[in-house]
Design a protein around this motif. Structure first.
Motif, PDB file in Angstrom:
ATOM      1  N   ASP A 276       0.805  -1.342  -0.165  1.00  0.00           N
ATOM      2  CA  ASP A 276       0.192   0.091  -0.001  1.00  0.00           C
ATOM      3  C   ASP A 276       0.991   1.284  -0.105  1.00  0.00           C
ATOM      4  N   LEU A 277       1.997   1.327   0.949  1.00  0.00           N
ATOM      5  CA  LEU A 277       2.698   2.518   1.048  1.00  0.00           C
ATOM      6  C   LEU A 277       3.636   2.578  -0.380  1.00  0.00           C
ATOM      7  N   LEU A 278       3.968   1.462  -1.042  1.00  0.00           N
ATOM      8  CA  LEU A 278       4.690   1.620  -2.342  1.00  0.00           C
ATOM      9  C   LEU A 278       3.936   2.284  -3.409  1.00  0.00           C
ATOM     10  N   THR A 279       2.593   1.754  -3.375  1.00  0.00           N
ATOM     11  CA  THR A 279       1.718   2.140  -4.501  1.00  0.00           C
ATOM     12  C   THR A 279       1.253   3.740  -4.199  1.00  0.00           C
ATOM     13  N   ARG A 280       1.234   4.090  -3.290  1.00  0.00           N
ATOM     14  CA  ARG A 280       0.858   5.535  -2.679  1.00  0.00           C
ATOM     15  C   ARG A 280       2.089   6.062  -3.040  1.00  0.00           C
ATOM     16  N   LEU A 281       3.251   5.823  -2.643  1.00  0.00           N
ATOM     17  CA  LEU A 281       4.527   6.624  -2.993  1.00  0.00           C
ATOM     18  C   LEU A 281       4.594   6.881  -4.468  1.00  0.00           C
ATOM     19  N   GLN A 282       4.475   6.020  -5.184  1.00  0.00           N
ATOM     20  CA  GLN A 282       4.854   6.032  -6.521  1.00  0.00           C
ATOM     21  C   GLN A 282       3.517   6.906  -7.257  1.00  0.00           C
ATOM     22  N   SER A 283       2.515   6.893  -6.750  1.00  0.00           N
ATOM     23  CA  SER A 283       1.272   7.874  -7.444  1.00  0.00           C
ATOM     24  C   SER A 283       1.753   9.226  -6.877  1.00  0.00           C
TER      25      SER A 283
END
Length: 777
Positions: A276-283
């Motif tokens: 979840d954190l990685l997806t949000r970071l890239q977004s």
């Protein structure tokens, strides 16, 4: 005994047998009974003519012997009358009556088979004659064969036992065999030094242990990992970046959770996975890279440092083997290894534009500080090179050398925090954005140079070709490849040509301006266009001489670059108006004059709009390190309109020439006017060539070894004013006559009657050509 005596004895014996037979009345093997001859059974139990382990078979008048099964004659005979038989050893190596994994046992006259230890018959037989034996699967047939806290591993034959992690056998080894009476017992890891490090407390458990970290330290949720320092302050004040990346606050909470911050409110816990954190970071990085927020070098430094810390934090929370994710502006490859033993293999991570070759042992760091896991991350940004293409303070350029980023920017992060000087360098392969055979330099982002800049310290080029460059660096950070560009060398000869040529051009442009503005007899739409063309070039040349090298004052330099940009564009716009005016004269055949207001709107309004848009889009593009001119980022805001104007004029000139050819071939052409328009067209085409060729040569000033182009550009550029004076003034018969008249008034006294006649003839000529603006070659 002699032969004679032997024959005598044989004859006597035969005689006696015949006599006895005749007297008994029965042949040999028979006996007389009631005057009958009855066969004698030699095989009865009383006689036993055959030896041991034989079978006797009676025949009419005789018998024969055969060996029993499992016996044989030494001589190999099958049928015989006397003698015994010996036992056959069926278990010898030649016969092998038993199958695989068996033992053969010989008996008197036979044999039997038995399975070896660790093997059995499928049918369950213990003793058998033929067939093989298969391995006994002890680990499947008998549960807990090895006891508790151990794993049973089947072998052929038998089995072996391996203790679970955290246990050791009573023999002192990790494993033991079936014939060893051993068990597995717990290892007290806390007695073998403190595996949690100086900043944690070790608590032994059955088969393992737990590390209880001190405040401010964490093992990232891995209870058996060494406690390492976790500085959550990196996710706090970030110079406004937290507003663009709201995930920073979320990461701060996650960091505090990992460090066991007891002051944190349980309701504030994130409970989010690393995915979840990685997806949000890239977004959020995609949104940031889509804006212009990272134009400032300090913001770039904070952003890249933050990405490294985030990837290190998320990598510690990620399970094996890692993650591969892609977004609009980023591509991430992450490799994760967990375990008490440091992996020593080499690994390769690849994105679309980059490849990283690294040793996992180096990524893990020193064994004394190994946290129990190793992470390697490679993140590639799709457009970060646009925001960082001007920060080259950390590189010492060679003479007349400038730089441009020629690869995607990538960030390399590992779990090892001490990467400032690596014992074994890492290799990074970066694909080129522009495939040219130029000098390339490997660089990294150094936050310590003026708040952030590209630097080549510690990085070397291993291999480079037009497609890619292989870099070797002894530290980790964010990397890129620069392409070296070469500006025109500031030679004395070129400077001299420029100063002399522009000075002469200013004089002739000034004469041309006076000619077109003060001589009323030649005034027309065309001469008005020539007047403003000369004014634009005059101002451009004057500003060029006065301020092209005044780079000390950046604001003043930008103003100079803006004026040059405007004036050169204005010159081309006025040249475009001349092409349109000629087209109207030949093709449209109606009123061929332009309104002055309309010409001013095109000649000065269009350049003003282009320059304004360019300034608003990139004000930093005005002024370079050496000259007050446009840099490479916005150079096409000049060359683009120039190319469009040249194409438009060529189109109009081709149509004009075609129409002129048609009119010359007509039956009753107006030859006088046609010759005038022909002269105008030739002059305009020559003017286009002079101005156009100069800037074509100027396009080649950004590579090395263009000395010839440099000289041609300097010569054509500095003498534009002279050439325009020759084409529009000296080649015009009417202008030459006006010059002669002016010179005659000051130099040669003339009679009144001649002056009056000359004046009246010129006035008539002027009046006749007023509508078309006559100019003769």
């Amino acid at each position: 005994m002699t032969c004679r005596w032997k024959l005598l004895i044989l004859a006597l014996s035969f005689f006696l047998i015949m006599v006895l037979s005749i007297s008994a009345g029965c042949p040999l093997g028979f006996s007389a009974k009631k005057k009958e001859c009855i066969d004698i059974n030699e095989c009865n139990d009383d006689v036993k003519p055959c030896g041991q382990h034989t079978n006797c078979t009676n025949t009419i008048g005789s018998y024969y012997c055969q060996c029993k099964d499992g016996f044989k004659r030494r001589t190999g005979e099958v049928n015989f009358t006397t003698g015994a038989c010996d036992d056959i050893n069926e278990c010898n190596d030649d016969m092998k009556p038993c199958g695989q994994n068996t033992n053969c046992t010989n008996t008197n006259g036979s044999y039997y088979c038995q399975c070896k230890d660790g093997f059995k018959r499928r049918t369950g037989e213990v003793i058998f004659k033929t067939g093989a034996c298969e391995d006994i699967k002890e680990c499947l047939e008998i549960k807990a064969k090895c006891g508790s806290n151990a794993k049973c591993v089947n072998t052929i034959p038998y089995y072996s036992c391996t203790c679970d992690d955290g246990f050791i056998s009573t023999t002192g080894n990790k494993s033991f065999h079936h014939d060893q009476n051993a068990t597995c017992e717990d290892i007290n890891e806390c007695q073998k030094g403190n595996p949690c490090g100086q900043n944690g407390l070790c608590n032994n458990t059955q088969g393992s242990y737990d590390c209880i970290c001190n405040a401010g330290f964490t093992n990232y949720g891995n209870k058996t990992a060494r406690c390492t320092e976790s500085n959550c302050d990196v996710f706090k004040a970030l110079n406004g970046l937290e507003e663009k990346l709201p995930i920073v606050k979320q990461l701060n909470k996650s960091c505090q959770e990992l460090t066991g911050d007891k002051s944190q409110n349980p309701s504030d816990r994130t409970n989010q996975t690393e995915e979840d954190l990685l997806t949000r970071l890239q977004s959020e990085i995609d949104q940031l890279l889509s804006s212009k927020f990272l134009k400032d070098r300090r913001r770039v430094s904070i952003f890249l440092d933050l990405v490294e810390n985030v990837l290190r934090l998320i990598g510690a929370m990620t399970k094996m083997p890692g993650r591969n994710t892609t977004s609009t502006h980023t591509e991430l490859k992450m490799l994760v290894h967990h375990g008490p033993v440091i992996s020593k293999r080499n690994t390769t991570l690849s994105t679309k534009h980059a490849q990283l070759d690294i040793q996992m042992e180096m990524a893990a760091g020193e064994p004394a500080y190994y946290p129990g896991f190793t992470t390697v991350s490679l993140m590639s940004y799709s457009n970060l090179e646009d925001s960082t293409d001007t920060f080259f303070d950390g590189i010492k350029p060679q003479k007349y050398q400038s730089f441009k980023i020629n690869s995607k920017v990538v960030t390399v992060t590992v779990s090892n925090r001490n990467t400032s000087h690596l014992k074994t360098p890492v290799n990074l392969t970066l694909d080129h954005l522009i495939q040219k055979n130029q000098t390339h330099i490997c660089v990294f982002w150094d936050s310590s140079v003026n708040g952030g800049s590209w630097s080549d310290r510690g990085c070397d080029v291993v291999k480079s070709n037009p497609e890619y460059t292989v870099c070797s660096c002894n530290h980790l950070s964010s990397f890129a490849v620069l392409m070296a560009l070469y500006e025109m060398e500031n030679k004395f000869e070129l400077q001299l040509i420029t100063w002399v040529g522009l000075s002469i051009s200013l004089i002739f442009l000034f004469i041309s301006i006076l000619t077109f503005s003060m001589i009323r007899s030649i005034k027309s739409t065309r001469t008005t266009i020539h007047l403003h063309l000369c004014i634009s070039l005059f101002i451009a040349n004057l500003v060029f001489l006065a301020g092209i090298s005044q780079t000390a004052n950046k604001a003043g330099c930008a103003v100079v670059a803006g004026i040059l940009h405007f004036c050169y564009l204005a010159a081309f716009c006025w040249m475009c108006l001349e092409g349109i005016q000629l087209f109207r004269m030949v093709v449209l055949v109606f009123n061929t004059t332009f309104k002055t207001l309309h010409m001013m709107a095109v000649g000065y309004g269009v350049p003003a709009v282009i320059v304004t848009i360019s300034v608003l889009a990139n004000s930093g593009g005005y002024g370079t390190k050496r000259y007050c001119w446009l840099n490479l980022e916005i150079i096409w805001s000049f060359f683009g309109p120039v190319c469009v104007i040249i194409i438009i004029n060529i189109f109009f000139f081709l149509i004009t020439v075609w129409k002129l050819a048609q009119k010359f071939s007509s039956l009753n052409p107006d030859l006088d006017n046609l010759h005038k328009i022909k002269a105008f067209t030739i002059t305009a085409v020559a003017q286009l060539c002079v101005l156009g060729i100069m800037w074509i040569f100027g396009c080649f000033q950004f590579e090395e070894s263009t000395v010839a182009m440099s000289y041609l550009f300097t010569i054509f550029g500095s003498l534009q004013g002279v050439m325009l004076f020759i084409m529009h003034c000296l080649f015009s018969k009417q202008v030459r006559e006006e010059y002669e008249s002016i010179l005659a008034r000051f130099c040669v006294p003339q009679k009144k009657s001649y002056k009056e006649f000359n004046y009246s003839s010129k006035a008539q000529a002027s009046k006749s050509s007023q509508d078309t603006g006559e100019s003769h070659f």
